[in-house]
Scaffold this motif. Structure first.
Motif, PDB file in Angstrom:
ATOM      1  N   GLN A   1       7.799  21.687  -3.221  1.00 45.29           N
ATOM      2  CA  GLN A   1       7.043  21.320  -4.414  1.00 45.29           C
ATOM      3  C   GLN A   1       5.661  21.927  -4.272  1.00 45.29           C
ATOM      4  N   ASP A   2       5.280  22.692  -5.268  1.00 42.59           N
ATOM      5  CA  ASP A   2       3.998  23.391  -5.253  1.00 42.59           C
ATOM      6  C   ASP A   2       3.824  24.223  -3.983  1.00 42.59           C
ATOM      7  N   GLY A   3       4.931  24.842  -3.531  1.00 40.91           N
ATOM      8  CA  GLY A   3       4.890  25.733  -2.373  1.00 40.91           C
ATOM      9  C   GLY A   3       4.952  25.060  -1.023  1.00 40.91           C
ATOM     10  N   THR A   4       4.962  23.729  -0.987  1.00 37.51           N
ATOM     11  CA  THR A   4       4.996  22.983   0.268  1.00 37.51           C
ATOM     12  C   THR A   4       6.387  22.402   0.493  1.00 37.51           C
ATOM     13  N   VAL A   5       6.918  22.578   1.701  1.00 39.49           N
ATOM     14  CA  VAL A   5       8.223  22.006   2.026  1.00 39.49           C
ATOM     15  C   VAL A   5       8.093  20.482   2.054  1.00 39.49           C
ATOM     16  N   VAL A   6       8.922  19.809   1.249  1.00 37.09           N
ATOM     17  CA  VAL A   6       8.874  18.351   1.167  1.00 37.09           C
ATOM     18  C   VAL A   6      10.164  17.705   1.679  1.00 37.09           C
TER      19      VAL A   6
END
Length: 103
Positions: free
Chosen positions: A35-40
């Motif tokens: 999400q938004d380039g961050t691994v969640v």
């Protein structure tokens, strides 16, 4: 449904993209959710599924899904996904039972 294979790094769904018209069930391999380039999150559990929110609510993708390793998926097209939901709804109504589904 169809069985599809994607190589590591392949993006199956892109956050914000109009609906993909497919529901995916992981058969083998692993994927990560961004999400938004961050691994969640990530999963390598056979049977884990994603893509349903866009199909259910006709909304853009909420996350990007990317294959971490070569991975296989059962890909279900929207018409089949919708048919299964409708059959289950009818069966539930005919049986008189009510179940709460949390997705």
């Amino acid at each position: 449904f169809e069985l599809v294979t994607f190589e590591a790094g392949h993006v199956l769904l892109t956050q914000g993209q109009a609906k993909d018209n497919h529901f995916y069930v992981l058969k083998s391999g692993s994927v990560e959710f961004l999400q938004d380039g961050t691994v969640v999150g990530s999963t390598s559990m056979s049977g884990d599924a994603f893509g349903e929110l866009s199909l259910l609510y006709a909304s853009p993708q909420t996350s990007t899904v990317r294959a971490v390793t070569q991975s296989q998926f059962y890909r279900v097209a929207q018409p089949h996904f919708t048919s299964v939901l409708e059959l289950e709804r009818k069966r539930t109504l005919e049986s008189g039972s009510v179940r709460l589904l949390i997705i």
